[in-house]
Design a protein around this motif. Structure first.
Motif, PDB file in Angstrom:
ATOM      1  N   SER A  98       1.869 -17.239  -2.395  1.00 51.29           N
ATOM      2  CA  SER A  98       3.296 -17.894  -2.634  1.00 51.29           C
ATOM      3  C   SER A  98       2.748 -19.642  -2.681  1.00 51.29           C
ATOM      4  CB  SER A  98       4.397 -17.955  -1.704  1.00 51.29           C
ATOM      5  OG  SER A  98       5.460 -18.726  -1.674  1.00 51.29           O
ATOM      6  N   GLU A  99       1.822 -19.987  -1.640  1.00 48.93           N
ATOM      7  CA  GLU A  99       1.386 -21.216  -1.547  1.00 48.93           C
ATOM      8  C   GLU A  99       0.606 -21.610  -2.734  1.00 48.93           C
ATOM      9  OE1 GLU A  99       2.406 -23.473   0.337  1.00 48.93           O
ATOM     10  OE2 GLU A  99       3.216 -22.275   2.106  1.00 48.93           O
ATOM     11  N   VAL A 100      -0.029 -20.760  -3.568  1.00 46.74           N
ATOM     12  CA  VAL A 100      -0.957 -20.986  -4.626  1.00 46.74           C
ATOM     13  C   VAL A 100      -0.171 -21.318  -5.824  1.00 46.74           C
ATOM     14  CG1 VAL A 100      -2.683 -19.960  -6.157  1.00 46.74           C
ATOM     15  CG2 VAL A 100      -3.016 -19.872  -3.767  1.00 46.74           C
ATOM     16  N   LEU A 101       0.906 -20.286  -5.906  1.00 49.01           N
ATOM     17  CA  LEU A 101       2.017 -20.529  -6.996  1.00 49.01           C
ATOM     18  C   LEU A 101       2.878 -22.057  -6.734  1.00 49.01           C
ATOM     19  CD1 LEU A 101       3.686 -17.171  -7.265  1.00 49.01           C
ATOM     20  CD2 LEU A 101       2.249 -18.183  -9.028  1.00 49.01           C
ATOM     21  N   ASP A 102       3.114 -22.215  -5.677  1.00 46.94           N
ATOM     22  CA  ASP A 102       3.557 -23.630  -5.508  1.00 46.94           C
ATOM     23  C   ASP A 102       2.784 -24.884  -5.959  1.00 46.94           C
ATOM     24  OD1 ASP A 102       5.748 -25.308  -4.411  1.00 46.94           O
ATOM     25  OD2 ASP A 102       4.217 -26.224  -3.147  1.00 46.94           O
ATOM     26  N   LEU A 103       1.575 -24.738  -5.450  1.00 44.61           N
ATOM     27  CA  LEU A 103       0.382 -25.895  -5.888  1.00 44.61           C
ATOM     28  C   LEU A 103       0.396 -26.074  -7.515  1.00 44.61           C
ATOM     29  CD1 LEU A 103      -2.230 -25.275  -2.961  1.00 44.61           C
ATOM     30  CD2 LEU A 103      -0.602 -27.052  -3.255  1.00 44.61           C
ATOM     31  N   LEU A 104       0.332 -24.621  -8.023  1.00 42.00           N
ATOM     32  CA  LEU A 104       0.215 -24.665  -9.607  1.00 42.00           C
ATOM     33  C   LEU A 104       1.403 -25.250 -10.252  1.00 42.00           C
ATOM     34  CD1 LEU A 104      -1.604 -21.312  -9.831  1.00 42.00           C
ATOM     35  CD2 LEU A 104      -2.811 -23.583 -10.153  1.00 42.00           C
ATOM     36  N   GLU A 105       2.552 -24.843  -9.833  1.00 40.53           N
ATOM     37  CA  GLU A 105       3.948 -25.286 -10.463  1.00 40.53           C
ATOM     38  C   GLU A 105       4.056 -26.671 -10.131  1.00 40.53           C
ATOM     39  OE1 GLU A 105       7.552 -25.337 -11.976  1.00 40.53           O
ATOM     40  OE2 GLU A 105       5.786 -24.200 -12.231  1.00 40.53           O
ATOM     41  N   ASN A 106       4.059 -27.092  -9.006  1.00 35.85           N
ATOM     42  CA  ASN A 106       4.815 -28.141  -8.513  1.00 35.85           C
ATOM     43  C   ASN A 106       3.789 -29.506  -8.381  1.00 35.85           C
ATOM     44  OD1 ASN A 106       7.426 -27.263  -8.403  1.00 35.85           O
ATOM     45  ND2 ASN A 106       6.795 -26.348  -6.328  1.00 35.85           N
ATOM     46  N   TYR A 107       2.301 -29.330  -8.264  1.00 34.27           N
ATOM     47  CA  TYR A 107       1.451 -30.278  -7.969  1.00 34.27           C
ATOM     48  C   TYR A 107       0.406 -30.270  -9.097  1.00 34.27           C
ATOM     49  CZ  TYR A 107       3.882 -30.862  -3.568  1.00 34.27           C
ATOM     50  OH  TYR A 107       4.623 -30.956  -2.462  1.00 34.27           O
ATOM     51  N   LYS A 108       0.523 -29.394  -9.930  1.00 33.62           N
ATOM     52  CA  LYS A 108      -0.494 -29.207 -10.938  1.00 33.62           C
ATOM     53  C   LYS A 108      -1.669 -29.373 -10.600  1.00 33.62           C
ATOM     54  CE  LYS A 108       3.025 -31.030 -14.347  1.00 33.62           C
ATOM     55  NZ  LYS A 108       4.052 -31.047 -13.249  1.00 33.62           N
ATOM     56  N   VAL A 109      -2.129 -28.647  -9.672  1.00 34.42           N
ATOM     57  CA  VAL A 109      -3.638 -28.710  -8.930  1.00 34.42           C
ATOM     58  C   VAL A 109      -4.602 -28.253 -10.304  1.00 34.42           C
ATOM     59  CG1 VAL A 109      -3.020 -28.698  -6.391  1.00 34.42           C
ATOM     60  CG2 VAL A 109      -3.559 -26.656  -8.072  1.00 34.42           C
ATOM     61  N   GLN A 110      -5.818 -28.946 -10.342  1.00 29.01           N
ATOM     62  CA  GLN A 110      -6.683 -28.579 -11.000  1.00 29.01           C
ATOM     63  C   GLN A 110      -7.895 -27.682 -10.567  1.00 29.01           C
ATOM     64  OE1 GLN A 110      -8.033 -32.252 -13.027  1.00 29.01           O
ATOM     65  NE2 GLN A 110      -5.769 -32.797 -12.580  1.00 29.01           N
ATOM     66  N   ALA A 111      -7.932 -27.662  -9.402  1.00 30.97           N
ATOM     67  CA  ALA A 111      -8.715 -26.661  -8.272  1.00 30.97           C
ATOM     68  C   ALA A 111      -7.995 -26.017  -7.079  1.00 30.97           C
ATOM     69  CB  ALA A 111     -10.059 -27.348  -8.272  1.00 30.97           C
ATOM     70  N   ILE A 112      -8.798 -25.056  -6.482  1.00 33.65           N
ATOM     71  CA  ILE A 112      -7.760 -24.781  -5.330  1.00 33.65           C
ATOM     72  C   ILE A 112      -9.108 -24.487  -4.365  1.00 33.65           C
ATOM     73  CG2 ILE A 112      -6.620 -22.927  -4.176  1.00 33.65           C
ATOM     74  CD1 ILE A 112      -4.966 -22.814  -6.460  1.00 33.65           C
ATOM     75  N   ILE A 113      -8.938 -25.143  -3.280  1.00 32.51           N
ATOM     76  CA  ILE A 113      -9.904 -24.687  -1.992  1.00 32.51           C
ATOM     77  C   ILE A 113      -9.622 -23.827  -1.095  1.00 32.51           C
ATOM     78  CG2 ILE A 113     -11.414 -25.637  -0.392  1.00 32.51           C
ATOM     79  CD1 ILE A 113     -12.180 -26.714  -2.772  1.00 32.51           C
ATOM     80  N   GLY A 114     -10.137 -22.389  -1.151  1.00 32.56           N
ATOM     81  CA  GLY A 114      -9.551 -21.405  -0.402  1.00 32.56           C
ATOM     82  C   GLY A 114      -9.436 -20.382  -1.261  1.00 32.56           C
ATOM     83  N   PRO A 115      -8.631 -18.883  -0.714  1.00 30.49           N
ATOM     84  CA  PRO A 115      -8.085 -18.843   0.496  1.00 30.49           C
ATOM     85  C   PRO A 115      -9.202 -18.700   1.485  1.00 30.49           C
ATOM     86  CG  PRO A 115      -7.611 -17.167  -0.812  1.00 30.49           C
ATOM     87  CD  PRO A 115      -8.301 -17.922  -1.679  1.00 30.49           C
TER      88      PRO A 115
END
Length: 909
Positions: free
Chosen positions: A77-94
């Motif tokens: 859920s947190e990843v979806l939120d980051l992709l949707e609302n913050y348009k992150v270009q990379a993710i560190i984790g999980p």
């Protein structure tokens, strides 16, 4: 002008600042865990350090940190939120491998790189999920180091204990494969649910205690592992004899564990990632502890771990990739009608995802954790360090890398150790504070009895026999094989309970014994005890102990009187070839010495032919300085006389033995003799020796089977011409048994074929093989074996015919090859040298002879004068002329001038 330039500079600076692009990066951690807290502090410091070192970069990472609360759904859920609302270009984790399964599907679908420094499961393949990057050591990288430890100490069985999730199960296939490569086996696997209670863990441990394997590899998460070892210590499984090896997931956090948990793990070995020391690492460690006290004031015992270093280096890798990719455009587009609806179906693919991923995979640098290389989608780890938990801490006892295996030093250039079976580790304090290397297994006192298969109805009850007690139903076994087995069990360092199970043989003994051994392979028996021949085809599916009997196949043949007392017995001491060779060498040596002396003008060699022959014989038998003048002649004579002394001594001893000791000789001396004469040969019915005889070339009609030692005796007594056999071929233990009963008149010839002897068969990989083999060595090397053989076979010292007998007692030419060759070489060499010297001297003397002839006066007449000149030319030596004059064979020459010429010519010679 000055004000104008200042204005222009300010405007340019403002434009430059406006050109700095933000690179949004999401961070998903379990902030309530030790790893999450450590990584959170390291990531914040990493951002500050990177841009302090690279102030001119035109991209700036903007972090969006989220807490997954150790829940897989929350992480997604947190990843979806980051992709949707913050348009992150990379993710560190999980942080967890189980969380990564959900998150990686999103990253792969929308082409957003996911970089995890904690998800180590091998199942998270970068080939199947190309947008997943493991900035950590994958679990499969450490299995070789674990196998190396097991190989070093020679353990044959290992039980893996793992948490029953993707993280725990992921390591098992790789562990099984690498253990098979070192001939180690996994008899059992123990999976523990990640939500298991203390009581459930205790039940699992009690089950493990009922098994004989004592080597365990523990692959668990931080919290579950702590509970597991606490329970293991409570029921006594952290005591002497147990071996515990923890994987790097737990070993990397050993400093962060509660001291009571560490104390419960005392004696365990662990594999953790190796971090090279550096000044940068020391400076960072000091700053990290200062920052951690501010970030986590409620957790003052928090310790920096390898996960903190990997998270630091991962941020640097992403920051470098962001600068290299030069992202300047919008990453995602979605419809405004779905603005408040969070779903992966509403997200489009990141247009710059492939560029960012490529830049991350191409990033290589020397980080705090070592050389940071993500080129294959995972961190390339080449070295691990091996630790030993002692007290409330741990110590490093060795290192491992893929090239050189285990070593005591991290610098492989100074180590000459290899991936081998020697103890290349420092001293280990094992569970129970013992320094003795654990055996790795133990027969549990509450475990089932060892099932020992024995043979009933075998052809040789002296070796093995078994029957059931009609009253009690208990199986009783006896024989030499049984007594050695029971004695070996007594000498083990632990109690071994067992019970006998009868295997009835059929008429075909050979196939029955194959079936008997096959029962061990089928796990009907734990061990097969009996007169089992160790053969190659059987060793393919069972393991054998060391043999407890002599090895080989030999023949039993009748014996006969080898020497008949008669007037010519003295000639039988030497073989005909030896007589002939000695006579030839005798003549040759005499001729050589005579020629040497003749060339040296020895007056003793001149005269009539009978006299010269006598001289040659004399030279061959005696050494006398007055007779032999030349040095080379004396050397040849000394060597020849040495040979005569050796021959004389041997001849005397052999003749004495023939005249005083009864000589028995086998009627058949080797297998070739049986094949040439076409004599019949016997063997034990049902034995594999029949196929061996056929391979050697015996006709099937000449091979006869027999059942009992009495049958052997009757057949050998009859002989091949009377319907019996000329020889019996069997294994040496059976032959010894036959000769113990029928000593007189028979002997053993051979062995004619090598075998491994009798042994006990056990299941492949059984830890009992080594211990029983060691006990057998102890028995066979002492007086116990002699007493057991006397009891079941008899005292064979009273039988003089037992043992290998050669075909003849005569002295052969080969027995004296050394002295004969030395005599021949010395004689020939001396003769060649003497001839060369003689011809060289004569060649130099020819010109001088020509000059002397010119001074003689012409033949002017007179028969007496011509006769005198011819005699001078014919003789040519002054001494010979004088001899001729004394004999009266020459007349005195007329004239003083001719007499002077002879004198002058003689002087030149």
């Amino acid at each position: 002008m000055f004000l104008f330039l200042a204005f222009i500079s300010a405007v340019a600076q403002n434009v430059t600042e406006n050109k700095v692009e933000e690179f949004h990066v999401g961070v998903v951690l379990d902030l309530g865990t030790t790893v999450g807290k450590v990584a959170h502090t390291s990531i914040l410091i990493a951002i500050e350090d990177f841009y302090a070192v690279h102030p001119n970069y035109t991209t700036r990472i903007v972090l969006h940190i989220r807490d997954s609360m150790s829940d897989d759904v929350q992480a997604a859920s947190e990843v979806l939120d980051l992709l949707e609302n913050y348009k992150v270009q990379a993710i560190i984790g999980p942080q967890k491998s189980s969380q990564a399964v959900f998150v990686l599907a999103l990253g792969n679908k929308h082409q957003v790189p996911i970089i995890s420094f904690t998800a180590t499961s091998t199942s998270l393949s970068s080939r199947r999920l190309p947008y997943f990057v493991q900035a950590t050591a994958r679990d499969s990288a450490q299995v070789c180091s674990i196998a190396s430890i097991i190989k070093t100490y020679g353990w044959r069985e290992v039980v893996p204990i793992y948490v029953d999730n993707d993280y725990g199960r992921g390591i098992i296939p790789d562990l099984v494969n690498v253990l098979e490569g070192i001939d180690a086996h996994i008899p059992y696997q123990s999976a523990i649910d990640e939500s298991a209670t203390g009581e459930q863990i205790t039940q699992k441990l009690y089950k493990l205690m009922t098994m004989q394997t004592r080597v365990f590899v523990v692959h668990m998460s931080y919290s579950l592992g702590s509970l597991f070892f606490t329970k293991a210590k409570g029921i006594g499984m952290m005591s002497k004899g147990f071996v515990w090896i923890i994987t790097d997931g737990r070993a990397n956090l050993i400093d962060s564990l509660n001291p009571s948990v560490v104390e419960a793990m005392n004696g365990a070995l662990g594999v953790e990632s190796y971090v090279p020391k550096s000044i940068e690492l020391d400076n960072f460690t000091m700053r990290w502890y200062m920052r951690s006290r501010n970030d986590h004031p409620n957790d003052p015992t928090l310790k920096l771990s390898i996960f903190g270093l990997w998270s630091y280096d991962a941020i640097w890798a992403v920051a470098q990739a962001a600068e290299k990719a030069k992202i300047t455009e919008e990453k995602f587009q979605r419809s405004s009608a779905l603005k408040n609806y969070t779903s992966s179906k509403t997200l489009e693919n990141s247009r710059n995802g492939p560029t960012v991923l490529k830049a991350i995979l191409q990033t290589k640098f020397q980080g705090l954790s070592g050389y940071f290389d993500l080129s294959d989608g995972q961190l390339q780890v080449s070295m691990f360090q091996i630790i030993n938990v002692v007290g409330k801490a741990h110590r490093v006892i060795g290192f491992w890398n893929a090239q050189n295996g285990i070593s005591q030093q991290s610098d492989q250039r100074t180590s000459n150790t290899t991936y081998s079976a020697t103890h290349n580790l420092n001293i280990v304090i094992w569970p129970g504070e013992s320094t003795e290397v654990p055996r790795g297994w133990k027969i549990p006192t509450n475990g089932k009895k060892l099932r020992v298969g024995v043979v009933a109805g075998a052809g040789y009850p002296e070796y093995i026999d078994a029957n059931e007690d009609p009253l009690t139903g208990e199986i009783k076994a006896s024989g030499l094989a049984i007594e050695i087995f029971e004695e070996a069990v007594k000498r083990l360092h632990y109690a071994l309970t067992y019970e006998y199970i009868v295997f009835n043989t059929t008429e075909n003994v050979s196939s029955s014994y194959d079936d008997f051994v096959n029962q061990v392979y089928l796990k009907e028996y734990d061990i097969a005890v009996g007169d089992i021949t160790i053969r190659y085809n059987r060793s393919l599916y069972v393991d054998f102990t060391l043999p407890y009997t002599e090895s080989g196949i030999a023949m039993v043949v009748p014996v006969k009187e080898s020497v008949h007392m008669n007037a010519w017995i003295f000639l039988k001491t030497l073989t005909p070839g030896m007589w002939f060779g000695t006579i030839i060498l005798f003549i040759y040596t005499g001729i050589v010495i005579w020629l040497l002396e003749l060339l040296g003008n020895n007056k003793n060699v001149h005269g009539p032919i009978p006299r010269q022959l006598a001289t040659m014989i004399y030279f061959s038998l005696f050494e006398e300085k007055e007779k032999v003048k030349r040095l080379t002649s004396r050397i040849v004579l000394v060597i020849w006389l040495f040979f005569l002394v050796v021959l004389k001594s041997s001849y005397t001893a052999s003749l004495t033995s023939m005249l005083t000791v009864q000589q028995l000789q086998p009627t058949v001396t080797n297998v070739d003799e049986l094949l040439k004469t076409g004599l019949a040969v016997g063997y034990g019915r049902g034995s594999y020796i029949k196929s061996l005889l056929e391979e050697l070339g015996f006709d099937t009609s000449k091979i006869k089977p027999y059942d009992t030692p009495e049958d052997y005796h009757n057949a050998l007594s009859m002989g091949s011409k009377n319907g019996g056999v000329a020889a019996l071929v069997d294994e040496i233990p059976y032959i010894k048994l036959f000769l113990a009963e029928h000593c007189k008149g028979y002997t053993m010839v051979g062995p004619i074929y090598k075998t491994a002897g009798f042994g006990y068969a056990l299941q492949k990989g059984s830890p009992l093989v080594g211990d029983i083999s060691q006990a057998i060595l102890n028995i066979t090397g002492g007086d116990t074996m002699i007493q057991i053989e006397k009891k079941w076979i008899g005292d064979q010292n009273n039988c003089q015919n037992v043992g290998t007998i050669s075909g003849t007692d005569s002295l052969t030419f080969d027995s004296f090859a050394g002295p004969i060759i030395a005599t021949g070489v010395a004689s020939t060499t001396s003769l060649v040298i003497a001839l060369i010297t003689y011809f060289c001297k004569n060649k130099q003397a020819e010109p001088e002879n020509g000059d002397s002839e010119q001074i003689l006066p012409p033949e002017t007449g007179g028969d007496e004068e011509r006769q005198c000149q011819q005699a001078a030319r014919a003789r040519g030596m002054h001494g010979q002329i004088n001899k001729a004059m004394r004999d009266g064979s020459l007349v005195m020459c007329r004239g003083e001038r001719i007499h002077n010429s002879w004198v002058s010519s003689s002087a030149r010679f």
